[in-house]
Motif scaffolding. Sequence first.
Motif, PDB file in Angstrom:
ATOM      1  N   LEU A 115      -9.351   1.955   1.880  1.00 43.57           N
ATOM      2  CA  LEU A 115      -7.978   2.347   1.691  1.00 43.57           C
ATOM      3  C   LEU A 115      -6.928   1.591   2.731  1.00 43.57           C
ATOM      4  O   LEU A 115      -7.292   1.740   3.977  1.00 43.57           O
ATOM      5  CB  LEU A 115      -7.809   3.775   1.773  1.00 43.57           C
ATOM      6  N   THR A 116      -5.977   0.959   2.490  1.00 43.60           N
ATOM      7  CA  THR A 116      -5.078   0.249   3.178  1.00 43.60           C
ATOM      8  C   THR A 116      -3.914   1.106   3.367  1.00 43.60           C
ATOM      9  O   THR A 116      -3.065   1.455   2.260  1.00 43.60           O
ATOM     10  CB  THR A 116      -4.822  -1.170   2.454  1.00 43.60           C
ATOM     11  N   VAL A 117      -3.253   1.192   4.650  1.00 47.50           N
ATOM     12  CA  VAL A 117      -2.336   1.951   4.952  1.00 47.50           C
ATOM     13  C   VAL A 117      -1.186   1.053   5.833  1.00 47.50           C
ATOM     14  O   VAL A 117      -1.710   0.323   6.637  1.00 47.50           O
ATOM     15  CB  VAL A 117      -2.498   3.165   5.609  1.00 47.50           C
ATOM     16  N   LEU A 118      -0.207   0.903   5.497  1.00 43.97           N
ATOM     17  CA  LEU A 118       0.864   0.218   6.361  1.00 43.97           C
ATOM     18  C   LEU A 118       2.371   1.303   6.591  1.00 43.97           C
ATOM     19  O   LEU A 118       2.620   2.021   5.488  1.00 43.97           O
ATOM     20  CB  LEU A 118       1.628  -0.896   5.753  1.00 43.97           C
ATOM     21  N   LEU A 119       2.451   1.368   7.803  1.00 44.81           N
ATOM     22  CA  LEU A 119       3.465   2.083   8.580  1.00 44.81           C
ATOM     23  C   LEU A 119       4.459   1.528   9.144  1.00 44.81           C
ATOM     24  O   LEU A 119       4.152   0.705  10.065  1.00 44.81           O
ATOM     25  CB  LEU A 119       2.848   3.164   9.682  1.00 44.81           C
ATOM     26  N   LEU A 120       5.794   1.847   8.989  1.00 45.91           N
ATOM     27  CA  LEU A 120       6.930   1.190   9.492  1.00 45.91           C
ATOM     28  C   LEU A 120       7.818   2.441   9.965  1.00 45.91           C
ATOM     29  O   LEU A 120       8.401   2.907   9.178  1.00 45.91           O
ATOM     30  CB  LEU A 120       7.441   0.101   8.743  1.00 45.91           C
ATOM     31  N   VAL A 121       8.038   2.489  11.234  1.00 49.50           N
ATOM     32  CA  VAL A 121       9.087   3.500  11.783  1.00 49.50           C
ATOM     33  C   VAL A 121      10.382   3.207  11.531  1.00 49.50           C
ATOM     34  O   VAL A 121      11.031   2.217  12.123  1.00 49.50           O
ATOM     35  CB  VAL A 121       8.693   3.991  13.191  1.00 49.50           C
ATOM     36  N   ASP A 122      11.371   3.956  10.931  1.00 53.40           N
ATOM     37  CA  ASP A 122      12.667   3.659  10.832  1.00 53.40           C
ATOM     38  C   ASP A 122      13.602   4.959  11.007  1.00 53.40           C
ATOM     39  O   ASP A 122      13.486   5.833  10.246  1.00 53.40           O
ATOM     40  CB  ASP A 122      13.073   3.003   9.480  1.00 53.40           C
ATOM     41  N   ARG A 123      14.002   5.134  11.955  1.00 50.97           N
ATOM     42  CA  ARG A 123      14.755   6.310  12.230  1.00 50.97           C
ATOM     43  C   ARG A 123      16.285   6.334  11.986  1.00 50.97           C
ATOM     44  O   ARG A 123      17.188   7.384  12.446  1.00 50.97           O
ATOM     45  CB  ARG A 123      14.639   6.852  13.928  1.00 50.97           C
ATOM     46  N   SER A 124      16.434   5.474  11.013  1.00 52.50           N
ATOM     47  CA  SER A 124      18.090   5.719  10.561  1.00 52.50           C
ATOM     48  C   SER A 124      18.340   7.067   9.647  1.00 52.50           C
ATOM     49  O   SER A 124      19.615   7.164   9.624  1.00 52.50           O
ATOM     50  CB  SER A 124      18.509   4.280   9.869  1.00 52.50           C
ATOM     51  N   SER A 125      17.447   7.564   9.395  1.00 54.89           N
ATOM     52  CA  SER A 125      17.744   8.950   8.418  1.00 54.89           C
ATOM     53  C   SER A 125      16.443   9.657   8.798  1.00 54.89           C
ATOM     54  O   SER A 125      15.269   9.332   8.895  1.00 54.89           O
ATOM     55  CB  SER A 125      18.013   8.638   7.339  1.00 54.89           C
ATOM     56  N   PRO A 126      16.841  10.926   8.788  1.00 55.15           N
ATOM     57  CA  PRO A 126      15.583  11.903   8.944  1.00 55.15           C
ATOM     58  C   PRO A 126      14.590  12.173   7.798  1.00 55.15           C
ATOM     59  O   PRO A 126      14.431  13.397   7.244  1.00 55.15           O
ATOM     60  CB  PRO A 126      16.132  13.324   9.465  1.00 55.15           C
ATOM     61  N   THR A 127      14.226  11.078   7.214  1.00 52.02           N
ATOM     62  CA  THR A 127      13.482  11.286   5.803  1.00 52.02           C
ATOM     63  C   THR A 127      12.303  10.205   6.029  1.00 52.02           C
ATOM     64  O   THR A 127      11.998   9.275   6.901  1.00 52.02           O
ATOM     65  CB  THR A 127      14.307  10.584   4.791  1.00 52.02           C
ATOM     66  N   VAL A 128      11.430  10.208   5.054  1.00 54.51           N
ATOM     67  CA  VAL A 128      10.279   9.576   4.856  1.00 54.51           C
ATOM     68  C   VAL A 128      10.186   8.865   3.422  1.00 54.51           C
ATOM     69  O   VAL A 128      10.691   9.579   2.327  1.00 54.51           O
ATOM     70  CB  VAL A 128       8.865   9.918   5.236  1.00 54.51           C
ATOM     71  N   THR A 129       9.493   7.619   3.160  1.00 55.47           N
ATOM     72  CA  THR A 129       9.660   7.194   1.768  1.00 55.47           C
ATOM     73  C   THR A 129       8.054   6.736   1.696  1.00 55.47           C
ATOM     74  O   THR A 129       7.646   5.929   2.659  1.00 55.47           O
ATOM     75  CB  THR A 129      10.417   5.980   1.623  1.00 55.47           C
ATOM     76  N   ILE A 130       7.549   7.010   0.723  1.00 54.45           N
ATOM     77  CA  ILE A 130       6.212   6.463   0.356  1.00 54.45           C
ATOM     78  C   ILE A 130       6.347   5.591  -0.738  1.00 54.45           C
ATOM     79  O   ILE A 130       6.822   5.989  -1.825  1.00 54.45           O
ATOM     80  CB  ILE A 130       5.209   7.485   0.213  1.00 54.45           C
ATOM     81  N   ALA A 131       5.481   4.501  -0.866  1.00 48.76           N
ATOM     82  CA  ALA A 131       5.490   3.510  -1.764  1.00 48.76           C
ATOM     83  C   ALA A 131       3.816   3.220  -2.030  1.00 48.76           C
ATOM     84  O   ALA A 131       3.203   2.852  -0.999  1.00 48.76           O
ATOM     85  CB  ALA A 131       6.196   2.166  -1.659  1.00 48.76           C
ATOM     86  N   GLY A 132       3.602   3.110  -3.016  1.00 51.51           N
ATOM     87  CA  GLY A 132       2.030   3.118  -3.233  1.00 51.51           C
ATOM     88  C   GLY A 132       1.564   1.993  -4.349  1.00 51.51           C
ATOM     89  O   GLY A 132       2.265   1.937  -5.266  1.00 51.51           O
ATOM     90  N   ASP A 133       0.221   1.558  -4.432  1.00 48.91           N
ATOM     91  CA  ASP A 133      -0.106   0.857  -5.450  1.00 48.91           C
ATOM     92  C   ASP A 133      -1.540   1.149  -5.600  1.00 48.91           C
ATOM     93  O   ASP A 133      -2.321   1.123  -4.602  1.00 48.91           O
ATOM     94  CB  ASP A 133       0.126  -0.768  -5.115  1.00 48.91           C
ATOM     95  N   ILE A 134      -2.083   1.525  -7.034  1.00 46.27           N
ATOM     96  CA  ILE A 134      -3.439   1.785  -7.137  1.00 46.27           C
ATOM     97  C   ILE A 134      -3.827   0.707  -8.402  1.00 46.27           C
ATOM     98  O   ILE A 134      -3.126   0.789  -9.410  1.00 46.27           O
ATOM     99  CB  ILE A 134      -3.580   3.234  -7.712  1.00 46.27           C
ATOM    100  N   ASP A 135      -4.966  -0.003  -8.278  1.00 47.13           N
ATOM    101  CA  ASP A 135      -5.337  -0.819  -9.272  1.00 47.13           C
ATOM    102  C   ASP A 135      -5.750  -0.309 -10.414  1.00 47.13           C
ATOM    103  O   ASP A 135      -7.178  -0.156 -10.626  1.00 47.13           O
ATOM    104  CB  ASP A 135      -6.318  -1.909  -8.624  1.00 47.13           C
ATOM    105  N   ALA A 136      -5.060   0.418 -11.293  1.00 46.71           N
ATOM    106  CA  ALA A 136      -5.670   1.121 -12.327  1.00 46.71           C
ATOM    107  C   ALA A 136      -4.344   1.125 -13.616  1.00 46.71           C
ATOM    108  O   ALA A 136      -4.105   2.258 -13.865  1.00 46.71           O
ATOM    109  CB  ALA A 136      -5.836   2.591 -11.739  1.00 46.71           C
ATOM    110  N   GLY A 137      -3.863  -0.216 -13.669  1.00 47.26           N
ATOM    111  CA  GLY A 137      -2.667  -0.214 -14.589  1.00 47.26           C
ATOM    112  C   GLY A 137      -3.237  -0.250 -16.161  1.00 47.26           C
ATOM    113  O   GLY A 137      -4.483  -0.212 -16.515  1.00 47.26           O
ATOM    114  N   SER A 138      -2.421  -0.236 -17.174  1.00 47.09           N
ATOM    115  CA  SER A 138      -2.592  -0.214 -18.386  1.00 47.09           C
ATOM    116  C   SER A 138      -3.559  -1.412 -18.968  1.00 47.09           C
ATOM    117  O   SER A 138      -3.877  -1.392 -20.099  1.00 47.09           O
ATOM    118  CB  SER A 138      -1.121  -0.045 -19.304  1.00 47.09           C
TER     119      SER A 138
END
Length: 912
Positions: free
Chosen positions: A511-534
């Motif tokens: 499993l590959t994970v990339l983390l980038l801290v950005d404190r411009s707002s008190p939120t977190v955003t997750i984006a992901g990709d799974i090689d399981a497309g149509s």
Amino acid sequence: MLTFIARMLVITLAVVILQSESFTMNHWLDRAEAAPHQGTELVAGVSQTRLDNGLTVLIKPVNTSPVVTVQVWYPVGSRNERPGITGISHQLEHLLFKGTKNRPIQFGRLFSALGSESNAFTSYDVTAYYGVVGKDKMDALLELEADRMVNALVDEKALQSERTVVLSELDGNENNPGTRLYRRVMAAGYPNSPYGWSVIGNRRDVENFTAQDIQQYYRTFYRPDRATVVVVGDVDVNNTLDKIKNTFGKIKLPIVPEPPEYRGQQAVQELNAPIVLREPGSNPFLQMLFPNLPAMGTADVAGVDVLDTILTSGKSSRLYQALVQSGLASNVSGNASAMKTTGWYLFSATPGQGKSLDELRQGIWQEINRIQREGITEAELTNAKNQIRSGYILSNRNIRGQAFQLGYNQAVLGDYRYSERYLTELAQVTAADVQRLAQKYFQQPIVGYFEPTVVTASASSGAPTIQHSGYTPSSPVDPKEVKKYLPASAFQRTLGTPTRTADRFTLDNGLTVLLLVDRSSPTVTIAGDIDAGSGLDPQGKAGLASLVAQNLLNGTTTADALTLATELEKRGASLSFSANREAVSVSGVALQEDAPILLKQLSEVLQKANFPTKELELSRQRNLISLRSELDNPGSLARRTFQEVLYPEGHPFHAMRTEETLTAITREDVVNFYRQYYRPERTTIVMVGDFDPESTKRNISALFREWQRSEITPSQTLPPVPYPPGLMRKTLTLQGKTQAVTVLGHPGISRTDDRYYAALLLNQVIGGDTLSSRLGTEIRDRQGLTYGIYSQFQAGRQGGPFVVQMQTNPQDVDRAIGSTLTLLKQIQREGITSSELEAAKNTLINNFPVDLADPGTLARIILADQIYGLPPGDFYQFPQRLNSINLNQVNDIARNLLQPDRLLIVTVSPPS
């Protein structure tokens, strides 16, 4: 659900400006990492000034990214119209892009040069113009908006070309039976009232506006004492105010008096039976309108939003549980709209397989009546308030969203601080209030039924017979013309390279994970990709990958669907999975304190989904219903048909879901696909936001360490896709439509192709922007044949096609296709000019800071580097890569990759 927080998005978009990749400087990233929370108060730090000419100015410094949004809000919309000039506000909005006395040039070209993410919209109560640019381009944006406030070229020539564009937009909306029924329902709820007619207007009125009518309307309503300028971003308040005074402040207050407001008839028409619309279509559906709810700014608005949230927000909502979970409905939604002088509530729902509209209507009423009789629980009240508050914070993650709320509040209510009052009123809402409001406002609805007749799409194919004799494309607009009307700073590119990148780590299981801290707002955003497309769907089982992705959240070995939904929804968080051709896309967002819960649920559904039979069957039925809608939508059907024909039989991208393939999928197929392809070594997760990186890394490692990689990693090698042997045309007809959609193209390139950056620049010139590209200038602006035309190289892991898409009047299809082919041949033969190349570089490079200021876009760009095998942070080289491309490289692509004589052309149109 549509609460106050998102209410300004109930709009009619008039133009679409290019959105492209973006770039941010090193010290700005450092500042974002170190910045403290700004808190949830939108109005904190806002400076309000009223200039001598009456203009209201709102400035809010947000110094976390080197970008700025400039917005101009006018409190004028369809509410200010009367019979005979319905839609004039929207038509005027279009004309403000046609140029001014000082700048007689399409304003889309000027915005494009700035790299601005610009657009405009008209709604019932307001018209707004907005752009987001790098901070060094703010001066130019202010000059442009000040110029078109009073100097727009509202003449007969501009009107004639733009009128056809608006009519194309109007007819495009009429392609959707939901729009047609909505018109009937609103007209019954608000007879002879501005709120009862479409924002775009009635066709007869739009066809008969004169330039004089629009000039008078323009002089009456576009004036500084009625306008609000909002600037949010990396600015100094005093310096920015001086610049606004030197641009907008010089505008004189007109002497034209404001006309009295047309109020029309506000009484509701009494209807004892539903409005029934029987027309060609796919699925039956209903709309239930409750008119005369509280207007924006009144005390009951927050309580109605709580009621709305409890009824329709998410899988844990009452209507989802009562109607969708039972199979009575395929989908159900609702939204509360609070306008300046009234409000309304609209339910929309599609019955489940074998269910009637009457049964569905009764099911909705039963849930409303239950709240009227029994009220709601304290848990429901608390969860709804939490959802609305969280939505407020999440909607303000970027500067455009913050400026939208400030501008909307000021334009409609004259009080940019209204959000504070709203949240205070929200906190005071009680369970008894919600029951009282249900009893008070949900009484006699206007009900509309859409009852479709049989859908029969007929098709023909063969060599195209496109008649466009004697057509010669106009000379390309010289980008040097743009330089006459913008300051020199607009053409200066920033090419610095930041050094800070996401922290990447890989677990032992892959499993590959990339983390980038950005404190411009008190939120977190997750984006992901799974090689399981149509593209991995087995033969005869097209739709399997999508069905698996849709059912991940429908239950695990430790929690059912309702438990999973409630866990996130009561916090205002969200998590979703969507399958495309090459992968499954993962999206998630939450407040900072809820990030561990979001990660926990992501971990659980990726490892422990159990696909309950009942949930899977309900999902299959919803897919069958949505498939019918897809086959009845001209755009969807054209894109689907294009893919089926372009990719030969046997290619993984050829097969599309059908009723037969969806029905053939078994639960065993779903489970096996999940076990085979949902593996850690096929998955990448990116997280951007306000979190502690070390503790987050430990948490992710603990959550995913038991996830086992596959012993044999399935691989897929796709065969090459040949160009069509010549021009191929396929035409399909759909009953009940008013506009045609055409998709044309041929095989293209992959993202890792060495020619990728040259292709981006070429595409920007061809059709990357509907207002400033060759296709947009010729087909839309000069000939007025389409509301929108775009081109794109759909480059992914595998080679994707080069595609052009447009929407036209059916009688203009051949002319628009012929013009497009002529332009493509001209570009293939002659290439583009050096000044066009420089303009394309300016647009894409200047736009680079804009996208990275949005956490969702930033997460996706970080993810792209990983899935395309690029080094972390490679995207920061985007400006340098573009800057290094020369004219020969671009024109070589034009000569060798573009093949306008070997195109597949698919058109879906009404019968002649």
